[in-house]
Design an enzyme around this catalytic site. Structure first.
Site, PDB file in Angstrom:
ATOM      1  N   LEU A  98       0.825  -1.214   0.000  1.00  0.00           N
ATOM      2  CA  LEU A  98       0.000   0.000   0.000  1.00  0.00           C
ATOM      3  C   LEU A  98       0.854   1.257   0.000  1.00  0.00           C
ATOM      4  O   LEU A  98       0.442   2.299  -0.519  1.00  0.00           O
ATOM      5  CB  LEU A  98      -0.914   0.014   1.229  1.00  0.00           C
ATOM      6  CG  LEU A  98      -1.987  -1.076   1.303  1.00  0.00           C
ATOM      7  CD1 LEU A  98      -2.675  -1.033   2.657  1.00  0.00           C
ATOM      8  CD2 LEU A  98      -2.994  -0.922   0.183  1.00  0.00           C
ATOM      9  N   GLY A  99       2.021   1.176   0.581  1.00  0.00           N
ATOM     10  CA  GLY A  99       2.890   2.348   0.638  1.00  0.00           C
ATOM     11  C   GLY A  99       4.215   2.022   1.300  1.00  0.00           C
ATOM     12  O   GLY A  99       4.346   1.026   2.017  1.00  0.00           O
ATOM     13  N   ARG A 100       5.191   2.861   1.028  1.00  0.00           N
ATOM     14  CA  ARG A 100       6.511   2.725   1.631  1.00  0.00           C
ATOM     15  C   ARG A 100       6.880   4.050   2.292  1.00  0.00           C
ATOM     16  O   ARG A 100       6.412   5.103   1.880  1.00  0.00           O
ATOM     17  CB  ARG A 100       7.580   2.379   0.595  1.00  0.00           C
ATOM     18  CG  ARG A 100       7.333   1.089  -0.178  1.00  0.00           C
ATOM     19  CD  ARG A 100       8.446   0.895  -1.201  1.00  0.00           C
ATOM     20  NE  ARG A 100       8.173  -0.176  -2.140  1.00  0.00           N
ATOM     21  CZ  ARG A 100       8.549  -1.433  -1.973  1.00  0.00           C
ATOM     22  NH1 ARG A 100       9.215  -1.776  -0.886  1.00  0.00           N
ATOM     23  NH2 ARG A 100       8.265  -2.353  -2.874  1.00  0.00           N
ATOM     24  N   GLY A 101       7.735   3.977   3.294  1.00  0.00           N
ATOM     25  CA  GLY A 101       8.192   5.197   3.955  1.00  0.00           C
ATOM     26  C   GLY A 101       9.461   4.937   4.724  1.00  0.00           C
ATOM     27  O   GLY A 101      10.059   3.856   4.639  1.00  0.00           O
ATOM     28  N   GLY A 102       9.899   5.950   5.477  1.00  0.00           N
ATOM     29  CA  GLY A 102      11.118   5.804   6.246  1.00  0.00           C
ATOM     30  C   GLY A 102      10.996   4.744   7.323  1.00  0.00           C
ATOM     31  O   GLY A 102      11.984   4.154   7.751  1.00  0.00           O
ATOM     32  N   GLY A 104       9.203   1.878   7.026  1.00  0.00           N
ATOM     33  CA  GLY A 104       9.080   0.544   6.476  1.00  0.00           C
ATOM     34  C   GLY A 104       8.029   0.480   5.386  1.00  0.00           C
ATOM     35  O   GLY A 104       7.841   1.427   4.628  1.00  0.00           O
ATOM     36  N   THR A 105       7.302  -0.638   5.323  1.00  0.00           N
ATOM     37  CA  THR A 105       6.340  -0.872   4.252  1.00  0.00           C
ATOM     38  C   THR A 105       4.992  -1.278   4.836  1.00  0.00           C
ATOM     39  O   THR A 105       4.937  -2.023   5.820  1.00  0.00           O
ATOM     40  CB  THR A 105       6.847  -1.987   3.313  1.00  0.00           C
ATOM     41  OG1 THR A 105       8.166  -1.667   2.863  1.00  0.00           O
ATOM     42  CG2 THR A 105       5.941  -2.132   2.101  1.00  0.00           C
ATOM     43  N   VAL A 106       3.906  -0.792   4.218  1.00  0.00           N
ATOM     44  CA  VAL A 106       2.553  -1.158   4.637  1.00  0.00           C
ATOM     45  C   VAL A 106       1.939  -2.060   3.562  1.00  0.00           C
ATOM     46  O   VAL A 106       1.962  -1.733   2.376  1.00  0.00           O
ATOM     47  CB  VAL A 106       1.665   0.084   4.850  1.00  0.00           C
ATOM     48  CG1 VAL A 106       0.254  -0.336   5.234  1.00  0.00           C
ATOM     49  CG2 VAL A 106       2.262   0.976   5.934  1.00  0.00           C
ATOM     50  N   ASP A 214       3.070  14.611  15.606  1.00  0.00           N
ATOM     51  CA  ASP A 214       3.347  14.569  14.167  1.00  0.00           C
ATOM     52  C   ASP A 214       2.045  14.682  13.372  1.00  0.00           C
ATOM     53  O   ASP A 214       1.792  13.900  12.449  1.00  0.00           O
ATOM     54  CB  ASP A 214       4.083  13.281  13.801  1.00  0.00           C
ATOM     55  CG  ASP A 214       4.796  13.378  12.448  1.00  0.00           C
ATOM     56  OD1 ASP A 214       4.983  14.510  11.952  1.00  0.00           O
ATOM     57  OD2 ASP A 214       5.150  12.329  11.880  1.00  0.00           O
TER      58      ASP A 214
END
Length: 416
Positions: A98-102, A104-106, A214
């Site tokens: 579904l998505g990646r970020g700093g 990790g991964t969803v 945040d």
């Protein structure tokens, strides 16, 4: 063999029961092989248990148990097995991402009971990041609010920790503002009201006051009905009831970060109020929180937005679609509310509960006015909104700005 080997003689006889011995030997070999296999399986299982225990400890499992017990939290968070989550994500298939970020991964997952979930698989983490992971579970275990993403469970027995959330189908508010189709003004008002209520709940109605730390449009998710869901509590902090602030290492996102918190390291509830003010400015203007398309001294949306509001040039910054759809008094109301949230000093910002109530009042007033077309925008603004004590002075001070904006808006909507 014994005997003379002749038919007429003694013939041939077995001197030793070789078939019996062979059968016994084969049986012993089979038993020995099974014993070795059993011993090897037990050894592997013991190693797996030990490895999972090591991962559980590395991922902060013992710390989590102690923290939940010390805070008296009766957690209903489910503990998932590694096999369950592997099956749910088709062994973490690329097409389930579904998505990646700093962080990790969803992944999008499907549990055995056919429930759709979102599974956050962290990157390899060190001890400094374990605190954030455990903090998110602890915080979410205390929260029960319709506008906060619900944590369903976690898995701590893998090399990297995994969190399982309810699945939110429509992505982030950030994408809807900046990357996707136009988001109607009515939806923007409702989403801002729902988000404000969620943050106010964190500040005053949870088991312990919680500062999110945040708040940003990419941490506000939208479900299939475009209902807002506040997410990502990895940086959040619980505050004792007798404390007004917490001194911490500065964390947050550029463009949304409270300048007072940045300079003093003292985190307060008003830090969330400032970040929410930036989100309101995003919803009104449709502009990025940090943009290199603006002049160098106005790259920060807060600086750009507050200068336009203070100078009476708000209409110039509003997204064109919003200008055609929204009433000018509604825009002025939300803009001045955002401006109050963006005050440099935290003590000059409103409490989040006050922000939520004012946005709730605006939505009710908009619905009421929809049933009474005879009332003018200016009359409605004074009657319905001007009665709010915190805005009475702003109504009079913004009269000249309102008149100028009305004239400019008339030119935009009805060009000659």
């Amino acid at each position: 063999m014994t005997g003379d080997g002749k038919k007429e003689g003694s013939g041939c006889k077995k001197a030793f029961p070789l078939d019996v011995v062979l059968g016994v030997c084969l049986g012993l070999v089979f038993i020995l092989a099974m014993a070795i296999f059993y011993y090897y399986s037990r050894l592997q299982k013991r190693k797996l248990v030990q490895m999972r225990s090591v991962f559980f400890r590395q991922n902060g499992g013992w710390i989590l148990q102690q923290r939940l017990a010390s805070q008296g939290i009766d957690s209903t968070t489910r503990i998932f097995t590694e096999e369950e989550l592997q099956k749910a994500t088709e062994n973490y298939s690329e097409n389930r991402i579904l998505g990646r970020g700093g962080y990790g991964t969803v992944y999008k997952g499907l549990l055995s009971n056919q429930q759709v979930v979102a599974i956050k698989r962290s990157k390899l983490i060190d001890e400094s990041q374990v605190e954030q992971f455990i903090n998110e579970i602890t915080i979410l275990s205390q929260i029960n609010h319709r506008n906060v993403v619900r944590l369903l469970g976690c898995c701590l027995e893998t090399q990297v920790p995994l969190l399982v959330y309810e699945f939110i189908s429509n992505g982030t508010l950030f994408k809807h503002i900046h990357n996707q189709d136009f988001l109607p003004w009515e939806d923007r008002l409702r989403i801002s009201k729902e988000t404000a209520h969620a943050i106010a709940y964190l500040h005053s109605a949870a088991s312990f006051p919680i500062i999110h730390r945040d708040i940003k449009s990419s941490n506000i998710l939208l479900d299939e009905k475009y209902t807002a869901k506040v997410s990502d509590f990895g940086a959040s902090r619980s505050v004792p009831f007798d404390c007004t602030h917490v001194t911490t290492l500065v964390q947050g996102t550029l463009g949304y970060l409270d300048p007072e918190y940045f300079h003093t390291s003292q985190l307060t509830e008003k830090s969330d109020v400032y970040s929410f003010g930036v989100v309101l400015a995003e919803l009104i203007t449709g502009q990025m929180p940090i943009s290199f398309d603006r002049p160098e001294d106005l790259r920060n949306l807060e600086t750009y937005f507050t200068s336009l509001v203070d100078e009476g040039r708000l209409v110039r910054a509003i997204e064109p679609h919003i200008l055609k759809e929204a009433k000018l008094d509604e825009l002025h109301f939300v803009a001045h509310l955002a401006r109050r949230c963006l005050n440099v000093k935290g003590e000059d910002r409103p409490a989040m509960k006050e922000v939520a109530l004012e946005l709730e009042g605006l939505r009710k007033a908009v619905k009421k006015r929809a049933n009474d077309r005879s009332i003018t925008e200016r009359e409605w603004f004074v009657q319905e909104i001007g009665s709010t004590s915190s805005l009475i002075s702003e109504v009079s001070e913004s009269s000249r700005q309102y008149s100028l904006d009305t004239e400019l808006l008339s030119t935009i909507r009805h060009p000659r």
